[in-house]
Write an enzyme that holds these catalytic residues in place. Structure first.
Site, PDB file in Angstrom:
ATOM      1  N   GLY A 191       1.765  -3.276   2.777  1.00  0.00           N
ATOM      2  CA  GLY A 191       1.703  -2.073   1.853  1.00  0.00           C
ATOM      3  C   GLY A 191       1.585  -0.850   2.323  1.00  0.00           C
ATOM      4  O   GLY A 191       1.794  -0.539   3.676  1.00  0.00           O
TER       5      GLY A 191
ATOM      6  N   MET B  86      -4.456   1.175   6.741  1.00  0.00           N
ATOM      7  CA  MET B  86      -4.762  -0.008   7.381  1.00  0.00           C
ATOM      8  C   MET B  86      -3.590  -0.810   7.699  1.00  0.00           C
ATOM      9  O   MET B  86      -3.451  -1.196   8.924  1.00  0.00           O
ATOM     10  CB  MET B  86      -5.611  -0.777   6.401  1.00  0.00           C
ATOM     11  CG  MET B  86      -6.497  -1.655   7.071  1.00  0.00           C
ATOM     12  SD  MET B  86      -5.633  -3.165   7.781  1.00  0.00           S
ATOM     13  CE  MET B  86      -4.690  -3.660   6.450  1.00  0.00           C
TER      14      MET B  86
ATOM     15  N   GLU C 210       8.505  -4.968  -0.197  1.00  0.00           N
ATOM     16  CA  GLU C 210       9.283  -4.248  -1.327  1.00  0.00           C
ATOM     17  C   GLU C 210       9.271  -2.677  -0.867  1.00  0.00           C
ATOM     18  O   GLU C 210      10.163  -2.181  -1.350  1.00  0.00           O
ATOM     19  CB  GLU C 210       8.123  -4.042  -2.555  1.00  0.00           C
ATOM     20  CG  GLU C 210       6.797  -3.490  -2.187  1.00  0.00           C
ATOM     21  CD  GLU C 210       5.583  -3.849  -3.289  1.00  0.00           C
ATOM     22  OE1 GLU C 210       4.957  -2.865  -3.665  1.00  0.00           O
ATOM     23  OE2 GLU C 210       5.778  -4.910  -3.860  1.00  0.00           O
TER      24      GLU C 210
ATOM     25  N   GLY D 274       3.522  -4.654  -6.183  1.00  0.00           N
ATOM     26  CA  GLY D 274       3.723  -5.973  -5.992  1.00  0.00           C
ATOM     27  C   GLY D 274       2.614  -6.889  -5.192  1.00  0.00           C
ATOM     28  O   GLY D 274       2.911  -8.137  -4.877  1.00  0.00           O
TER      29      GLY D 274
ATOM     30  N   LYS E 298     -18.234  12.372  -3.469  1.00  0.00           N
ATOM     31  CA  LYS E 298     -18.207  13.716  -3.381  1.00  0.00           C
ATOM     32  C   LYS E 298     -19.730  14.260  -3.039  1.00  0.00           C
ATOM     33  O   LYS E 298     -19.852  15.430  -2.312  1.00  0.00           O
ATOM     34  CB  LYS E 298     -17.766  14.648  -4.586  1.00  0.00           C
ATOM     35  CG  LYS E 298     -16.443  14.120  -4.965  1.00  0.00           C
ATOM     36  CD  LYS E 298     -16.067  14.867  -6.333  1.00  0.00           C
ATOM     37  CE  LYS E 298     -14.273  14.510  -6.593  1.00  0.00           C
ATOM     38  NZ  LYS E 298     -13.890  15.112  -7.854  1.00  0.00           N
TER      39      LYS E 298
END
Length: 448
Positions: A220, A224, A245, A343, A370
């Site tokens: 993806g 990582m 994909e 996906g 934050k």
């Protein structure tokens, strides 16, 4: 003797300003995806703002700028939509200038074929070849199904696009094109990939032992997967494959390290398969005219039944958070849209059904808000969050504290396993929350 398409090309060639005159108030326009965005046509359409009303535009993973979205904050004239947000489109969403379209990617073609209206599609393509074909290039994953359903097809020839070989639907013939636009394009903007952190490397190290020689990878977006690519490039693994994909520079790194051969793939043997590509100029150069690469529509790449045919298919995706029941939120933080369904679910189902396959969803154990306060990404229970992957489909989950397998696990087993990979500072609190929900076994003796 080959037919000469030059005359037809000249007849259909026009300026961006002339081409967008076909667009009427109320129309649905499609920009397709990624580098398929028609930059010149977008600028020309934005110039017609004051004479058009209620024109709706769809796109996906576009790095921007998108002139039609930025020129009309009132959205009286143009309204922009995305079915998977880039970091740029996420900022548009934050400003109320982009609306997300939920979409499971393997159904992309079916959505357009059965449910969506496309009055005009405007898409960037590589220069026409001698046979009259324009290549959809790094946009092959989505372009053809959209152009087939459009009333009017306008192609914008982009001299920077690589020509990429495909399984099918990687091209459009000039006979199916209504207007052609040319013009000078700037080199593609390349966003710097997220910096790989030490936590990313630890997560990747927890996944690496599960990958075998000959495995096929879906990586993806994010730091990582990039970290895993680095570890794989340095590992002893060999003959890895690509079925993804989105093709990124992580695959180029594997290729340069001699790891990516696609030799052992069960289907598309010898071919690295992808739908869309986003990355560096070196990545596009590698994809250009490469017979070891095949671009396919997402209806093929992301189809779970196709993915399941690939032995040792390993899917790596990330998420925002997970609850103690194993539900995964991967596309939003609360109500804030971050990316999209994409996906993830496709590959969870497909890789889980693959012989020797594994599907991983990864995250750091904590995040800092934050105000500098740390929060656990493993939460007791979602309350109103958008769920990307249901608990019934989640397979492996990994943090810097380990990788667990949730398939077939009961509620208490899930809670126990998830807490074992949570940050130690939050484990006792999570145990108490699990006890409140009656998903913590009182006889549990495991040291967390």
């Amino acid at each position: 003797m080959l037919k000469d398409f030059v005359s037809e090309y000249k007849e259909k060639l026009t300026s961006p300003e002339e081409a967008v005159k076909v667009i009427k108030s109320g129309d649905w326009i499609d920009y397709t995806s990624c580098v398929g965005m028609p930059v010149l046509l977008d600028r020309a359409l934005a110039k017609r703002r004051d004479e058009l009303f209620d024109v709706k535009i769809r796109g996906n993973l576009i790095s921007g700028p998108i002139a039609v979205a930025e020129c009309d904050e009132s959205q009286e004239h143009f309204t922009y939509h995305s079915w998977h947000c880039s970091s740029y489109e996420r900022k548009l969403c934050d400003k109320g200038l982009c609306y997300y379209i939920p979409m499971v990617f393997h159904n992309n073609a079916a959505y357009y074929e059965h449910f969506l209206k496309v009055n005009v599609v405007m898409v960037s393509v590589s220069p026409m070849d001698k046979h009259g074909y324009f290549n959809f290039s790094a946009n092959t994953g989505v372009a053809a199904p959209i152009t087939r359903m459009a009333d009017i097809v306008i192609v914008e020839v982009n001299e920077n696009l690589p020509k990429i070989h495909g399984g099918y639907d990687e091209c459009i013939h000039i006979s199916d094109v209504d207007y052609i636009v040319e013009g000078e394009h700037e080199p593609f903007m390349v966003e710097a990939p997220p910096a790989v952190t030490e936590i990313d490397r630890k997560i990747a190290a927890n996944i690496l032992p599960h990958i075998v020689d000959g495995a096929t990878l879906q990586l993806g977006i994010g730091s990582m997967p990039n970290a895993l690519g680095e570890l794989l490039a340095e590992s002893d693994l060999k003959d890895l494959g690509m079925h993804t994909e989105l093709c990124s520079d992580a695959y180029l790194s594997l290729y340069k390290a001699g790891k990516l051969t696609n030799r052992r793939k069960s289907i598309d043997k010898g071919k690295g398969v992808f739908g869309c590509a986003v990355g560096s100029s070196e990545l596009y150069e590698w994809l250009d005219d490469n017979h070891g690469i095949a671009a396919y529509p997402l209806e093929y790449v992301n189809r779970p039944s196709v993915i399941a045919q690939i032995d040792n298919m390993v899917s790596i995706n990330s998420c925002v958070s997970v609850d103690l029941y194993g539900q995964v939120a991967a596309e939003s933080s609360g109500s804030r849209q971050i990316s999209g369904t994409g996906g993830q679910l496709d590959f969870l189902i497909g890789a889980s059904a693959s012989r020797g396959g594994k599907a991983f969803i990864c995250m750091s154990s904590v995040y800092k808000d934050k105000k500098g306060i740390y929060h656990s990404r493993i939460r007791p229970q979602f309350d109103g969050d958008i769920i990307t992957s249901p608990r019934s489909q989640v397979y492996f989950l990994a943090t810097e504290y380990g990788a667990i397998n949730l398939e077939g696990r009961s509620t208490w087993e899930r809670a126990e396993a998830l807490i074992s990979i949570a940050h130690p500072n939050f484990r006792e609190e999570l145990i108490q929350e699990a006890q409140k929900r009656k998903i913590w076994r009182q006889s549990n003796k495991v040291k967390l």
